[in-house]
Scaffold this active site. Structure first.
Site, PDB file in Angstrom:
ATOM      1  N   ASP A   1       0.887  -1.027   0.067  1.00 37.27           N
ATOM      2  CA  ASP A   1       0.051  -0.167  -0.255  1.00 37.27           C
ATOM      3  C   ASP A   1       0.534   0.886   0.094  1.00 37.27           C
ATOM      4  OD1 ASP A   1      -2.171   1.658   0.576  1.00 37.27           O
ATOM      5  OD2 ASP A   1      -3.098   0.734   1.539  1.00 37.27           O
TER       6      ASP A   1
ATOM      7  N   GLU B   1     -10.781   6.951   4.327  1.00 40.35           N
ATOM      8  CA  GLU B   1      -9.849   6.697   5.206  1.00 40.35           C
ATOM      9  C   GLU B   1      -9.373   7.034   6.814  1.00 40.35           C
ATOM     10  OE1 GLU B   1      -5.834   5.158   3.083  1.00 40.35           O
ATOM     11  OE2 GLU B   1      -5.626   5.681   1.503  1.00 40.35           O
TER      12      GLU B   1
HETATM   13  C1  BGC Z   1      -5.349   3.471   0.279  1.00 40.89           C
HETATM   14  C2  BGC Z   1      -5.393   2.160  -0.939  1.00 40.89           C
HETATM   15  C3  BGC Z   1      -5.152   2.406  -2.465  1.00 40.89           C
HETATM   16  C4  BGC Z   1      -4.132   3.491  -2.127  1.00 40.89           C
HETATM   17  C5  BGC Z   1      -3.285   4.148  -3.357  1.00 40.89           C
HETATM   18  C6  BGC Z   1      -3.727   3.786   0.584  1.00 40.89           C
HETATM   19  O1  BGC Z   1      -3.948   4.692   0.738  1.00 40.89           O
HETATM   20  O2  BGC Z   1      -5.576   2.100   1.717  1.00 40.89           O
HETATM   21  O3  BGC Z   1      -6.768   1.583  -0.640  1.00 40.89           O
HETATM   22  O4  BGC Z   1      -5.338   1.905  -3.011  1.00 40.89           O
HETATM   23  O5  BGC Z   1      -4.181   4.090  -0.960  1.00 40.89           O
HETATM   24  O6  BGC Z   1      -4.579   5.544  -3.914  1.00 40.89           O
HETATM   25  C1  BGC Z   2      -3.598   9.574  -1.865  1.00 39.93           C
HETATM   26  C2  BGC Z   2      -4.159   8.763  -1.526  1.00 39.93           C
HETATM   27  C3  BGC Z   2      -3.195   7.968  -0.188  1.00 39.93           C
HETATM   28  C4  BGC Z   2      -3.631   8.573   1.012  1.00 39.93           C
HETATM   29  C5  BGC Z   2      -2.323   7.426   1.955  1.00 39.93           C
HETATM   30  C6  BGC Z   2      -3.530  10.438  -0.893  1.00 39.93           C
HETATM   31  O1  BGC Z   2      -1.931  11.540  -0.955  1.00 39.93           O
HETATM   32  O2  BGC Z   2      -3.289  10.537  -2.379  1.00 39.93           O
HETATM   33  O3  BGC Z   2      -3.885   7.532  -2.504  1.00 39.93           O
HETATM   34  O4  BGC Z   2      -4.477   7.300  -0.574  1.00 39.93           O
HETATM   35  O5  BGC Z   2      -2.269   9.618   0.740  1.00 39.93           O
HETATM   36  O6  BGC Z   2      -2.863   8.050   3.165  1.00 39.93           O
END
Ligand code: BGC
Ligand code: BGC
Length: 654
Positions: A328, A528
């Protein structure tokens, strides 16, 4: 036909009802880890786990071709294959020097023009990366890129895409064929702008709904998640007629963290992982899922990115997964001794590709040195590269790559395709769960004067939730969605055709007295950890919606609540203040699906029945609180059916 709302008294017949509705809850509660973790904490025993089979990923001829290709690859090219960069931190020209295996688009990064860039700009961006990767001079045919994009509910980051209901709504729809169709449509829209890797589905089985990713999950029921995982993967990878890889994520136990804390620790037993959290992966692997993403979270204190027993022993061993294991977003940097740009531990645990959005360059250099120094065995790197190339081979990228990449120039016509939108609208209809319908206020006659009010009444952004145009999806306006209808727009169209009037008034003031009011409210978008909550109380007391419901009710106007949320929240005051209450989840761009079910035909009959069933139990207060209602897993009223009610006191027995 009498249609009662939820009462609050336990009834004798409930034991019977519950035994049938609650297969998942029949399981014992998760065992807690001891306060001091044993030396073996976080170590899985693969022999205890079920078998799965990575259908269709290996065939002898392509394995031979991959072997022949690998024999001609330099060490730099091999290391490049196991690294993925984000479009924000790499230019196509960098690929001439750094032969990376994959480029991705995370939640926020967007091509020039930002998150509102038109699809043509997205397509030009993917084309530039794909073409440049093929311009490398090598002793073998150049290796095309995996181009990845998040796809929680369609490729919702791209303006003009069809935005389907979030996974929780599809869990309510109880229609496996629908999920498969959405998989295919999502893959077609991804391919339309030049992507061949969709970072979906999420197979989490949330235990604590305060978790900000609850809406990205289908259900609390492992059997349902297992079935839908297979359907979604088949839809994405087989039915679409375009080469797209799916991703089962986030391996493993992301839904089991203490307090529902994002990226936290899951202190559950190995049995609990087996019985509950791995079930979706069995469905996905058996269906041939090409990639699995590792979770940010830890199990019994050990971060998944470094957990060899789970990544190698269980996933690649016992579960027989033959595809590629991707990390990830900089998830490897959470391991002791690791940084975003250096982490041999993760590769040695079984990771095949680092998601190194902004750290790819340093990571490339360090990984190269670590392989040279033997910190990462050559055999491990080779295995990872083989898995990356295997996915590319399955996608047809290793056969006549140059010709293929040119002929596959993205054609934008499938983006926001009317058939996909019709499918999304059907998904909205099927996802609606009716929790209360007193005095048969629903369906509403199309000749009625309908007041549509509440903060979410005319807000496609709120309908869509997180992972929409941007990561948080927080500041989207109707104009950002060239295709799609707000809930108001859908209702206005339905009553216009029946001779009625739809009056939009976000604050609830009206010109002429309405026959009925539809009040749309709920959670604002989040993604998230920003969606983690300390309580499941909706905080209705402090919310404008409750005041609105109460005022309208006091004026003698029947009130229908349409609640937009990423999870069940405690809404007892709102339910009490409503004549009808509909859980609409986060339905996406096709808000007209709500009018399809709420507005009846000219004869006052429903055009569509409610068919959604709760994918998670819905508690409106503490388990011991007899004054609040509890709707079990599987609950959902139909038009002709009287309400069945489970009181809070019953809930205590779960
Ligand atoms: C998320 C994933 C996602 C990735 C890319 C991560 O923070 O946990 O689900 O695919 O970011 O955006
Ligand atoms: C990104 C996401 C990612 C996240 C993780 C963001 O800045 O755009 O894709 O999941 O950071 O913390």
């Amino acid at each position: 036909m009498r249609r009662a709302g939820p009462g609050r008294r336990a009834r004798a017949a409930h034991g019977l009802l519950l035994c049938c509705l609650l297969p998942a809850l029949a399981e014992p509660a998760p065992a807690r880890a001891p306060a001091t973790p044993a030396a073996s904490a976080g170590t899985a025993h693969p022999a205890l786990w079920p078998y799965a089979h990575s259908t269709g990923l290996i065939d002898a001829a392509s394995e031979r071709r991959i072997g022949a290709l690998m024999a001609r690859m330099s060490l730099e090219e091999k290391v490049g294959q196991v690294i993925q960069a984000d479009i924000d931190s790499i230019k196509p020209a960098d690929l001439r020097r750094y032969p990376l295996g994959s480029i991705m688009v995370g939640g926020d990064p967007a091509p020039s023009g930002g998150m509102r860039a038109p699809p043509e700009v997205w397509a030009a961006m993917t084309r530039a990366f794909r073409r440049t990767a093929l311009e490398r001079r090598t002793s073998h045919a150049p290796i095309p890129l995996l181009m990845a994009i998040d796809a929680a509910h369609g490729i919702a980051h791209v303006r003009g895409a069809t935005v389907f209901p979030q996974q929780i709504g599809l869990g309510a729809a109880r229609d496996p064929e629908l999920i498969r169709g959405i998989g295919a449509a999502t893959a077609q829209e991804a391919a339309a702008v030049g992507f061949n890797w969709a970072l979906t589905p999420t197979l989490a089985i949330p235990q604590d709904l305060r978790w900000g990713r609850t809406y990205e999950s289908w259900s609390e029921d492992p059997a349902l998640v297992r079935e839908y995982a297979g359907e979604m993967v088949r839809g994405l990878q087989q039915d679409a007629g375009v080469p797209v890889a799916a991703t089962a994520k986030h391996f493993l136990g992301d839904g089991a963290t203490t307090g529902g804390r994002d990226q936290g620790d899951a202190p559950v037993s190995e049995q609990q992982l087996i019985r509950t959290h791995v079930q979706g992966y069995i469905g996905a692997i058996d269906a041939g899922v090409m990639t699995v993403m590792v979770s940010y979270s830890s199990w019994q204190g050990v971060k998944l990115h470094g957990n060899r027993s789970l990544l190698t022993g269980v996933l690649k061993g016992r579960l027989g997964f033959e595809g590629l294991v991707v990390g990830d977003w900089n998830g490897h940097n959470q391991l002791d001794g690791c940084r975003s740009d250096s982490c041999p531990q993760a590769m040695n645990a079984g990771l095949d590709m680092f998601m190194a959005p902004d750290s790819w360059q340093g990571l490339f250099q360090h990984t190269l040195l670590q392989v040279r120094a033997g910190d990462i065995p050559m055999s491990r790197l080779d295995e990872a590269v083989r898995r990356v190339l295997r996915v590319k081979s399955r996608l047809g990228l290793l056969q006549g790559a140059r010709a293929r990449a040119l002929s596959e120039d993205p054609s934008l016509d499938r983006l926001g395709d009317p058939q996909h939108r019709a499918l999304a609208r059907r998904a909205v209809r099927e996802s609606l769960v009716l929790l209360k319908n007193e005095a048969a206020v629903l369906p509403i006659a199309p000749s009625a004067h309908v007041l549509i009010t509440g903060a979410g009444a005319d807000d496609i952004g709120q309908q869509c939730g997180g992972w929409t145009l941007s990561w948080q999806g927080a500041s989207n306006h109707n104009a950002d969605f060239p295709h799609g209808d707000s809930i108001y727009a859908g209702i206005a169209a339905a009553v216009a055709s029946g001779g009625g009037v739809a009056e939009l008034s976000v604050d609830g003031r009206y010109a002429g007295r309405p026959d009925v009011a539809i009040v749309v409210y709920g959670e604002s978008p989040y993604a998230e950890s920003l969606g983690d909550r300390s309580t499941l109380e909706y905080q209705g007391g402090a919310d404008a919606a409750l005041g609105l419901l109460t005022r309208l009710r006091q004026a003698g106007i029947p009130v229908v609540s349409v609640f937009l949320s990423g999870r069940p929240l405690q809404v007892q005051p709102e339910i009490d203040a409503s004549d009808a209450f509909v859980a609409a989840w986060l339905p996406g761009t096709e808000g007209a699906g709500i009018a399809d079910v709420l507005i009846g035909d000219a004869a006052g009959r429903p055009r569509y029945d409610f068919s959604g069933k709760l994918p998670f139990a819905w508690r409106n207060g503490a388990a011991a609180d007899a004054t609040s209602s509890f709707f079990p897993f599987g609950y959902g009223l139909h038009y002709p059916q009287a309400a069945q009610v489970i009181a809070g006191t019953d809930a205590a027995s779960f």
